[in-house]
Design a protein around this motif. Structure first.
Motif, PDB file in Angstrom:
ATOM      1  N   ASP A   9      52.359  66.178  20.149  1.00 36.55           N
ATOM      2  CA  ASP A   9      51.304  67.104  20.495  1.00 36.55           C
ATOM      3  C   ASP A   9      51.916  68.620  20.452  1.00 36.55           C
ATOM      4  N   VAL A  31      49.769  62.967  13.754  1.00 33.39           N
ATOM      5  CA  VAL A  31      48.527  62.599  14.536  1.00 33.39           C
ATOM      6  C   VAL A  31      47.791  63.848  15.101  1.00 33.39           C
ATOM      7  N   GLU A  32      46.613  64.089  14.949  1.00 31.81           N
ATOM      8  CA  GLU A  32      45.945  65.227  15.460  1.00 31.81           C
ATOM      9  C   GLU A  32      44.942  64.842  16.597  1.00 31.81           C
ATOM     10  N   ASP A  33      44.219  63.696  16.399  1.00 30.99           N
ATOM     11  CA  ASP A  33      43.538  63.356  17.386  1.00 30.99           C
ATOM     12  C   ASP A  33      44.277  62.357  18.180  1.00 30.99           C
ATOM     13  N   PHE A  34      44.614  62.666  19.555  1.00 27.01           N
ATOM     14  CA  PHE A  34      45.265  61.873  20.268  1.00 27.01           C
ATOM     15  C   PHE A  34      44.480  60.749  21.127  1.00 27.01           C
ATOM     16  N   SER A  35      43.297  60.681  20.792  1.00 20.95           N
ATOM     17  CA  SER A  35      42.507  59.532  21.375  1.00 20.95           C
ATOM     18  C   SER A  35      42.436  58.307  20.381  1.00 20.95           C
ATOM     19  N   GLN A  36      42.837  58.683  18.992  1.00 20.40           N
ATOM     20  CA  GLN A  36      42.762  57.816  17.940  1.00 20.40           C
ATOM     21  C   GLN A  36      44.254  57.182  17.443  1.00 20.40           C
ATOM     22  N   ASP A  39      44.164  53.964  15.799  1.00 21.66           N
ATOM     23  CA  ASP A  39      43.308  53.923  14.481  1.00 21.66           C
ATOM     24  C   ASP A  39      44.179  54.508  13.307  1.00 21.66           C
ATOM     25  N   MET A  40      44.730  55.657  13.785  1.00 24.45           N
ATOM     26  CA  MET A  40      45.668  56.317  12.763  1.00 24.45           C
ATOM     27  C   MET A  40      46.661  55.515  12.096  1.00 24.45           C
ATOM     28  N   LYS A  57      45.516  62.495  26.915  1.00 17.58           N
ATOM     29  CA  LYS A  57      44.531  61.204  26.968  1.00 17.58           C
ATOM     30  C   LYS A  57      45.311  60.002  27.302  1.00 17.58           C
ATOM     31  N   TRP A  63      50.523  53.980  24.265  1.00 20.34           N
ATOM     32  CA  TRP A  63      50.091  53.752  22.617  1.00 20.34           C
ATOM     33  C   TRP A  63      51.309  52.869  22.068  1.00 20.34           C
TER      34      TRP A  63
END
Length: 234
Positions: A9, A31-36, A39-40, A57, A63
């Motif tokens: 981040d 990764v830019e969306d750390f809730s996903q 998925d990434m 998150k 993770w």
């Protein structure tokens, strides 16, 4: 071209990692969306993951577990947290290596290459074909951190799996404490003498819960071995 997923981040550090790895012809996704994160990971199917501990998150340990449940892909932590327990937790949650910040990019690259050689390169043993070890009816699946006995299964941590793998591969022969410590922890100066005892106790307990005949036997003055019938721990 190898694909690398960076979960970091701090934008400056993420950019540094991306630009440096791209010079070596790696395909890098940050990764830019750390809730996903998961998925990434599933979308990009990377050959290796660089993962920070402190993230929005959920933390990196979370993770790491999520990724490890889906894949045997090498995971290297890169974190400013340099405590012994942070490194132990990373390995226990399925990581393959741990680098502390600030880091030397050449060391990062060397560790990445080393993990890729083991996973998909010259030293790969063909991870697409799962390995299993059997002894006295107990079946261990090292890549899944799981063992089964007569239809019952249980999970092990990475270090517990490493310990059981070494003993089962010896098929009843004695493995010295020094050898176990050397194979389980490269940096032995971080490990006190009682740490191995803790892992031996944990694995013994899980084998008893499975009802497995194979148990860990202490051989005084020599080390440990896995025996077909477990004797009371010494």
């Amino acid at each position: 071209m190898y694909r690398i997923l960076v979960v970091e981040d701090d934008v400056k550090i993420a950019d540094k990692l991306r630009s440096s790895m791209m010079k070596y012809d790696f395909s890098v996704t940050v990764v830019e969306d750390f809730s996903q994160v998961l998925d990434m990971f599933l979308e990009t199917e990377p050959h290796l993951v660089l993962l920070d501990v402190n993230l929005p998150k959920f933390d990196g340990f979370y993770w790491c577990r999520q990724i490890r449940a889906k894949s045997l892909c090498p995971i290297i932590f890169i974190s400013a947290r340099d405590g012994q327990m942070d490194q132990v937790m990373a390995l226990e949650n399925g990581a393959d290596d741990y680098i502390t910040k600030p880091f030397d990019m050449e060391i990062v690259m060397a560790k990445i290459r080393s993990q890729l050689r083991r996973a998909v390169g010259a030293y790969s043993s063909g991870r697409e074909q799962e390995r299993s070890i059997e002894y006295a009816g107990l079946v261990l699946y090292p890549e899944r951190f799981m063992a089964s006995y007569r239809g019952t299964s249980t999970d092990f941590t990475q270090k517990e799996t490493d310990l059981l793998t070494m003993l089962m591969e010896k098929g009843g022969r004695v493995v010295s404490r020094e050898r176990l410590l050397d194979m389980m922890w490269e940096d032995q100066h971080f490990i006190d003498d009682n740490t191995l005892n803790v892992y031996i106790t944990r694995v013994r307990k899980k084998l008893r819960e499975l009802g497995a005949e194979a148990g860990i036997e202490t051989v005084r003055g020599a080390g440990y071995r896995i025996a077909a019938e477990e004797e009371p721990p010494v």
